[in-house]
Design a protein around this motif. Structure first.
Motif, mmCIF file in Angstrom:
data_model
loop_
_atom_site.group_PDB
_atom_site.id
_atom_site.type_symbol
_atom_site.label_atom_id
_atom_site.label_comp_id
_atom_site.label_asym_id
_atom_site.label_seq_id
_atom_site.Cartn_x
_atom_site.Cartn_y
_atom_site.Cartn_z
ATOM 1 N N GLN A 41 0.821 -1.223 0.000
ATOM 2 C CA GLN A 41 0.000 0.000 0.000
ATOM 3 C C GLN A 41 0.854 1.272 0.000
ATOM 4 N N GLN A 42 2.050 1.171 -0.535
ATOM 5 C CA GLN A 42 2.891 2.367 -0.712
ATOM 6 C C GLN A 42 3.045 2.566 -2.218
ATOM 7 N N PHE A 43 2.572 3.696 -2.735
ATOM 8 C CA PHE A 43 2.432 3.811 -4.182
ATOM 9 C C PHE A 43 3.369 4.799 -4.861
ATOM 10 N N VAL A 44 3.930 5.736 -4.102
ATOM 11 C CA VAL A 44 4.777 6.765 -4.715
ATOM 12 C C VAL A 44 6.036 6.954 -3.875
ATOM 13 N N LEU A 45 7.185 7.045 -4.541
ATOM 14 C CA LEU A 45 8.469 7.289 -3.860
ATOM 15 C C LEU A 45 8.674 6.348 -2.665
ATOM 16 N N GLY A 46 8.647 5.074 -2.941
ATOM 17 C CA GLY A 46 8.834 4.081 -1.872
ATOM 18 C C GLY A 46 10.063 3.218 -2.117
ATOM 19 N N ARG A 47 10.014 2.009 -1.561
ATOM 20 C CA ARG A 47 11.191 1.129 -1.612
ATOM 21 C C ARG A 47 11.505 0.636 -3.017
ATOM 22 N N GLU A 48 10.464 0.365 -3.800
ATOM 23 C CA GLU A 48 10.708 -0.142 -5.158
ATOM 24 C C GLU A 48 11.420 0.914 -6.003
ATOM 25 N N GLY A 49 10.929 2.142 -5.888
ATOM 26 C CA GLY A 49 11.529 3.238 -6.660
ATOM 27 C C GLY A 49 12.971 3.472 -6.255
#
Ligand SMILES: Cc1ncc(COP(=O)(O)O)c(C=O)c1O
Length: 379
Positions: A41-49
């Protein structure tokens, strides 16, 4: 030319690009990655990015990656971070996708076109001297179709005039020039992850990569409303943040990129082998010391439009990248250019044709394409 016989079924179409074939191979991995983001539920500027920024910077051989919403934004923010202001001039090639020029215009600056070399389709270093003025503030170099521009003389020219150089590396991720990766050759480089690119998202996405901590910090602020700390903006900025679903998809695809690149290079070798027996067709050039990643496999041929029609009648896809050089686009009518101003770009726009190229292509399909080109030339 004989028309296809009714007793023989038409051969399968050969598309210019087949993203469905790629999805068939990696769909499971993609769905797992998307599910991971949904669960977070993290959609912007998170761990994946953040992880993608590190992985792409490493691939390009630089220290910083700043994930953005598109390749166009990457160009705009990199130019702004390099100090380009309204009224400034920026040198760009006219034979490129419109975004290379429109990114300059978006800042209120003026693109100053400088012609290409007819053999590589990239900026001709020897033309820059004629185009530079006291108002020039930067140079944008495009690595078109997956082949690096001849950077050494361009960088020497820029250094002598204290001009920053930005690589438009939208089409050439993974390519190299004299042993150095594109993306690491100049002050900053811009990547596009538009779905059709060699590394394509499932929507829009882009990135700037750079070795400069100052440029990286500036672009991080610019991409998020000019906020240098939360809810405190120090300058006007943009909303150009990379979203987590795209970053997660790109991280999956990144694991396959080197295999896909090898497949593209092997298809290019097969095209070249077959096309070398056909006079009248100019295959793409990959000069000594350059690693071409064949985002496009672009030939040059007289009667290009007729060839495209001929191929299409045989269900073979092809695309013209690009039919109008930037200086003749209606967008730039106010700059007052006319046909003949940039002859190499204009001729390329009339003669280039990009043939089917994607990793999943088969040699039999390549043979069908080349047979059709040969048949056309006999007509
Ligand atoms: C050479 C070039 N520059 C810039 C862009 C712009 O990238 P995007 O479509 O991600 O904004 C593209 C691709 O579309 C491109 O091919």
């Amino acid at each position: 030319m004989s028309s296809p016989s009714h007793s023989n079924p038409l051969p399968e179409p050969v598309p210019q690009l087949d993203l469905a074939a790629q999805y068939a191979a990696i769909g499971g991995e993609i769905r797992t990655a998307v599910e991971r983001v949904l669960a977070s539920q993290q959609f912007v500027l998170g761990r994946e990015g953040a992880a993608l920024e590190e992985e792409i910077a490493k691939l390009c051989g630089v220290t910083h990656g700043i994930g953005l919403a598109s390749g166009t934004d990457a160009l705009i923010l990199a130019l702004r971070a390099c100090g380009v202001q309204p009224g400034d001039e920026v040198l760009v090639p006219p034979f490129t996708f419109v975004a290379t020029g429109s990114a300059v215009s978006a800042l209120g600056a003026k693109p100053i076109f400088s012609d290409i070399r007819p053999d590589t389709y990239n900026l001709d270093p020897s033309e820059l001297e004629r185009r530079v003025t006291p108002s020039t503030r930067a140079i944008v170099v495009v690595h078109l179709y997956g082949l690096a521009a001849d950077m050494d003389p361009i960088l020497a020219f820029a250094k002598a005039r204290h001009l920053p150089v930005i690589e438009d590396n939208a089409q050439a991720i993974g390519a190299s020039y004299k042993g150095r990766r594109t993306g690491s050759l100049a002050d900053a480089a811009c990547l596009s992850f538009y779905p059709t690119k060699n590394l394509g998202a499932y929507g829009d996405a882009g990135m700037v990569v750079t070795n400069s901590p100052e440029l990286a910090a500036s672009i991080r602020i610019l991409r998020n409303h000019g906020q240098s700390e939360k809810y405190r903006s120090t300058e006007p900025g943009w909303n150009s943040r990379l979203d987590e679903i795209q970053a997660a998809i790109l991280r999956v695809k990144l694991r396959h990129l080197s295999n896909w690149q090898r497949a593209r290079q092997s298809h290019a070798a097969e095209y070249k082998r077959l096309l070398s027996q056909i006079p009248g067709v100019m295959p793409p050039l990959a000069p000594e010391g350059y690693e071409h990643v064949y985002h496009q496999y672009t030939i040059r041929i007289e009667y290009r439009d007729a060839l495209q029609k001929f191929l299409s009648e045989r269900k073979i896809g092809s695309t013209i990248y690009y039919p109008y050089p930037l200086h003749l686009q209606p967008l730039y009518a106010s700059l007052g250019h006319k046909p003949g101003d940039f002859p190499h770009s204009e001729r390329a726009a009339q003669e280039v044709l990009s043939l089917p190229m994607y990793p999943e292509l088969h040699n039999e399909q390549i043979a069908r394409v080349v047979d059709a080109v040969a048949e056309f030339l006999k007509c």
